[in-house]
Design an enzyme around this catalytic site. Structure first.
Site, PDB file in Angstrom:
ATOM      1  N   SER A  74      -2.447   4.746 -14.125  1.00 38.53           N
ATOM      2  CA  SER A  74      -3.446   4.514 -15.181  1.00 38.53           C
ATOM      3  C   SER A  74      -3.935   3.070 -15.305  1.00 38.53           C
ATOM      4  O   SER A  74      -4.724   2.770 -16.188  1.00 38.53           O
ATOM      5  CB  SER A  74      -2.959   4.999 -16.559  1.00 38.53           C
ATOM      6  OG  SER A  74      -3.030   6.403 -16.626  1.00 38.53           O
ATOM      7  N   THR A  75      -3.501   2.167 -14.422  1.00 37.21           N
ATOM      8  CA  THR A  75      -3.883   0.763 -14.585  1.00 37.21           C
ATOM      9  C   THR A  75      -5.168   0.388 -13.848  1.00 37.21           C
ATOM     10  O   THR A  75      -5.642  -0.736 -13.993  1.00 37.21           O
ATOM     11  CB  THR A  75      -2.757  -0.185 -14.123  1.00 37.21           C
ATOM     12  OG1 THR A  75      -2.507   0.025 -12.728  1.00 37.21           O
ATOM     13  CG2 THR A  75      -1.492   0.049 -14.929  1.00 37.21           C
ATOM     14  N   GLY A 109      -9.488   4.689  -5.860  1.00 35.16           N
ATOM     15  CA  GLY A 109      -8.199   4.016  -5.961  1.00 35.16           C
ATOM     16  C   GLY A 109      -7.107   4.665  -5.137  1.00 35.16           C
ATOM     17  O   GLY A 109      -7.323   5.076  -3.989  1.00 35.16           O
ATOM     18  N   VAL A 110      -5.919   4.771  -5.719  1.00 39.92           N
ATOM     19  CA  VAL A 110      -4.762   5.365  -5.058  1.00 39.92           C
ATOM     20  C   VAL A 110      -5.068   6.801  -4.635  1.00 39.92           C
ATOM     21  O   VAL A 110      -4.750   7.219  -3.520  1.00 39.92           O
ATOM     22  CB  VAL A 110      -3.523   5.336  -5.986  1.00 39.92           C
ATOM     23  CG1 VAL A 110      -2.383   6.156  -5.416  1.00 39.92           C
ATOM     24  CG2 VAL A 110      -3.069   3.906  -6.226  1.00 39.92           C
ATOM     25  N   ASP A 111      -5.711   7.553  -5.513  1.00 41.11           N
ATOM     26  CA  ASP A 111      -6.032   8.954  -5.251  1.00 41.11           C
ATOM     27  C   ASP A 111      -6.865   9.093  -3.976  1.00 41.11           C
ATOM     28  O   ASP A 111      -6.549   9.888  -3.082  1.00 41.11           O
ATOM     29  CB  ASP A 111      -6.765   9.530  -6.460  1.00 41.11           C
ATOM     30  CG  ASP A 111      -6.907  11.045  -6.440  1.00 41.11           C
ATOM     31  OD1 ASP A 111      -6.154  11.713  -5.714  1.00 41.11           O
ATOM     32  OD2 ASP A 111      -7.761  11.544  -7.181  1.00 41.11           O
ATOM     33  N   VAL A 152      -8.929   2.417 -12.807  1.00 38.74           N
ATOM     34  CA  VAL A 152     -10.138   2.810 -13.531  1.00 38.74           C
ATOM     35  C   VAL A 152      -9.839   3.371 -14.919  1.00 38.74           C
ATOM     36  O   VAL A 152     -10.739   3.431 -15.758  1.00 38.74           O
ATOM     37  CB  VAL A 152     -10.999   3.813 -12.721  1.00 38.74           C
ATOM     38  CG1 VAL A 152     -11.482   3.200 -11.430  1.00 38.74           C
ATOM     39  CG2 VAL A 152     -10.271   5.105 -12.473  1.00 38.74           C
ATOM     40  N   ASN A 193      -6.786  12.325 -10.267  1.00 37.94           N
ATOM     41  CA  ASN A 193      -7.645  12.730 -11.375  1.00 37.94           C
ATOM     42  C   ASN A 193      -7.410  14.225 -11.587  1.00 37.94           C
ATOM     43  O   ASN A 193      -6.805  14.888 -10.749  1.00 37.94           O
ATOM     44  CB  ASN A 193      -9.116  12.366 -11.139  1.00 37.94           C
ATOM     45  CG  ASN A 193      -9.738  13.120  -9.993  1.00 37.94           C
ATOM     46  OD1 ASN A 193      -9.637  14.342  -9.908  1.00 37.94           O
ATOM     47  ND2 ASN A 193     -10.396  12.401  -9.102  1.00 37.94           N
ATOM     48  N   ASP A 206       0.856  -1.178   0.000  1.00 42.51           N
ATOM     49  CA  ASP A 206       0.000   0.000   0.000  1.00 42.51           C
ATOM     50  C   ASP A 206       0.895   1.231   0.000  1.00 42.51           C
ATOM     51  O   ASP A 206       1.624   1.470   0.962  1.00 42.51           O
ATOM     52  CB  ASP A 206      -0.878  -0.039   1.257  1.00 42.51           C
ATOM     53  CG  ASP A 206      -1.763   1.162   1.424  1.00 42.51           C
ATOM     54  OD1 ASP A 206      -1.656   2.139   0.638  1.00 42.51           O
ATOM     55  OD2 ASP A 206      -2.587   1.150   2.361  1.00 42.51           O
ATOM     56  N   ILE A 207       0.860   2.004  -1.066  1.00 41.22           N
ATOM     57  CA  ILE A 207       1.742   3.155  -1.206  1.00 41.22           C
ATOM     58  C   ILE A 207       1.542   4.181  -0.088  1.00 41.22           C
ATOM     59  O   ILE A 207       2.470   4.904   0.254  1.00 41.22           O
ATOM     60  CB  ILE A 207       1.595   3.800  -2.605  1.00 41.22           C
ATOM     61  CG1 ILE A 207       2.822   4.682  -2.912  1.00 41.22           C
ATOM     62  CG2 ILE A 207       0.280   4.543  -2.734  1.00 41.22           C
ATOM     63  CD1 ILE A 207       2.935   5.094  -4.362  1.00 41.22           C
TER      64      ILE A 207
END
Length: 174
Positions: A125-126, A35-37, A128, A27, A13-14
């Site tokens: 980008s991998t 997601g990550v964001d 959504v 985004n 987990d970053i």
């Protein structure tokens, strides 16, 4: 230069990864998302969102364009900065690989400007944005290996085994 840059791959987990800067697959609104964001905004706290709002009110009124990068505080994350970059949505009809590569090189450029010694990247980008893992990993490997950057350490922090395997193949680290 990239030849002095040490590149490492991790599964995890970053938001819990220790680095001077953590890259957010943001985004264009810069105001959080999925997601990550979403994870970075949730765990980093209000300070990140406040700086993103300030960026939207000044330089990025229309949002951050894909392939560009900008930094904010990291709030409560174990980093000094979050570097927000907007990856392209995958398209079979249009080659957007240069934009995806730019996410990596522009993030490193911003990291250099901050004086960061270490940067952690997700698989941009991998999620959504549907970029195929193998192709995204290949583009990331080429971009990072050829980047002109002073950053000493780049960590790719991949969320699951499939992403880790794809990036290991692209970087030749089985």
């Amino acid at each position: 230069m990239a030849d002095r840059m040490r590149i490492q791959l991790f599964r995890g987990d970053i938001t819990g990864h220790r680095a001077d800067a953590i890259v957010n697959a943001a985004n264009s609104s810069l105001l959080g998302g999925g997601g990550v964001d979403g994870a970075i905004h949730r765990k980093g706290g209000e300070a990140i969102l406040e700086e993103c709002r300030e960026l939207r009110a000044s330089h990025y009124g229309g949002g951050l364009p894909a392939g560009q990068a900008v930094a904010t505080t990291a709030g409560k994350l174990p980093a000094r900065w979050v570097i927000h970059t907007v990856g392209p949505v995958y398209s079979e009809a249009e080659d957007r690989s240069a934009v995806l590569a730019s996410c990596f090189t522009e993030s490193l450029r911003v990291a250099d400007g901050l004086g960061a010694e270490s940067v952690a990247f997700p698989a941009i980008s991998t999620g959504v944005y549907r970029w195929p893992l193998e192709d995204a990993a290949r583009i990331a490997a080429r971009a990072l290996r050829t980047a002109e950057a002073r950053v000493a350490r780049v960590d790719l922090v991949l969320f699951d085994e499939a992403a880790l395997a794809a990036f290991r193949r692209a970087f030749g680290t089985t």
